[in-house]
Design a protein around this motif. Sequence first.
Motif, PDB file in Angstrom:
ATOM      1  N   THR A  26      46.579  33.408  37.747  1.00  0.00           N
ATOM      2  CA  THR A  26      45.431  32.590  37.358  1.00  0.00           C
ATOM      3  C   THR A  26      45.196  32.662  35.862  1.00  0.00           C
ATOM      4  O   THR A  26      44.968  31.637  35.209  1.00  0.00           O
ATOM      5  N   GLU A  27      45.259  33.854  35.293  1.00  0.00           N
ATOM      6  CA  GLU A  27      45.064  33.998  33.848  1.00  0.00           C
ATOM      7  C   GLU A  27      46.177  33.300  33.073  1.00  0.00           C
ATOM      8  O   GLU A  27      45.915  32.642  32.061  1.00  0.00           O
ATOM      9  N   ARG A  28      47.403  33.421  33.555  1.00  0.00           N
ATOM     10  CA  ARG A  28      48.513  32.742  32.877  1.00  0.00           C
ATOM     11  C   ARG A  28      48.340  31.228  32.934  1.00  0.00           C
ATOM     12  O   ARG A  28      48.619  30.525  31.971  1.00  0.00           O
ATOM     13  N   GLU A  29      47.844  30.715  34.057  1.00  0.00           N
ATOM     14  CA  GLU A  29      47.633  29.271  34.176  1.00  0.00           C
ATOM     15  C   GLU A  29      46.557  28.790  33.203  1.00  0.00           C
ATOM     16  O   GLU A  29      46.652  27.669  32.682  1.00  0.00           O
ATOM     17  N   CYS A  30      45.559  29.610  32.923  1.00  0.00           N
ATOM     18  CA  CYS A  30      44.563  29.247  31.897  1.00  0.00           C
ATOM     19  C   CYS A  30      45.263  28.992  30.567  1.00  0.00           C
ATOM     20  O   CYS A  30      44.940  28.022  29.873  1.00  0.00           O
ATOM     21  N   LEU A  31      46.222  29.833  30.225  1.00  0.00           N
ATOM     22  CA  LEU A  31      46.938  29.689  28.966  1.00  0.00           C
ATOM     23  C   LEU A  31      47.856  28.467  28.980  1.00  0.00           C
ATOM     24  O   LEU A  31      47.992  27.784  27.966  1.00  0.00           O
ATOM     25  N   ILE A  32      48.479  28.200  30.108  1.00  0.00           N
ATOM     26  CA  ILE A  32      49.427  27.087  30.204  1.00  0.00           C
ATOM     27  C   ILE A  32      48.716  25.740  30.204  1.00  0.00           C
ATOM     28  O   ILE A  32      49.058  24.839  29.435  1.00  0.00           O
ATOM     29  N   SER A  33      47.735  25.592  31.075  1.00  0.00           N
ATOM     30  CA  SER A  33      47.137  24.277  31.300  1.00  0.00           C
ATOM     31  C   SER A  33      45.731  24.103  30.736  1.00  0.00           C
ATOM     32  O   SER A  33      45.260  22.975  30.616  1.00  0.00           O
ATOM     33  N   GLY A  34      45.054  25.226  30.452  1.00  0.00           N
ATOM     34  CA  GLY A  34      43.680  25.130  29.992  1.00  0.00           C
ATOM     35  C   GLY A  34      42.684  24.946  31.128  1.00  0.00           C
ATOM     36  O   GLY A  34      41.522  24.631  30.901  1.00  0.00           O
ATOM     37  N   MET A  35      43.137  25.165  32.359  1.00  0.00           N
ATOM     38  CA  MET A  35      42.297  24.986  33.532  1.00  0.00           C
ATOM     39  C   MET A  35      41.613  26.303  33.894  1.00  0.00           C
ATOM     40  O   MET A  35      42.266  27.348  33.956  1.00  0.00           O
ATOM     41  N   CYS A  36      40.311  26.262  34.137  1.00  0.00           N
ATOM     42  CA  CYS A  36      39.559  27.473  34.501  1.00  0.00           C
ATOM     43  C   CYS A  36      39.937  27.930  35.912  1.00  0.00           C
ATOM     44  O   CYS A  36      40.474  27.151  36.710  1.00  0.00           O
TER      45      CYS A  36
END
Length: 63
Positions: free
Chosen positions: A44-54
């Motif tokens: 989940t934290e990595r996806e914040c960095l990739i997509s900017g999605m909370c």
Amino acid sequence: MRINLIGNCVFCNRGWAVEVNQTDLERYEEGALVQNAFPYLSATERECLISGMCPACQDKIFG
């Protein structure tokens, strides 16, 4: 040195923050895959960095 990366969700504008090592961020910016640069972060934290999605929007979209 640890730094906080912060952003606003691209869907709901809710804020999110992820703490990373500065040297790992530099490796990521130089082209390392996110899972290799930040193995200590959750998906989940990595996806914040990739997509900017909370995290909340990730949960709604990905389940």
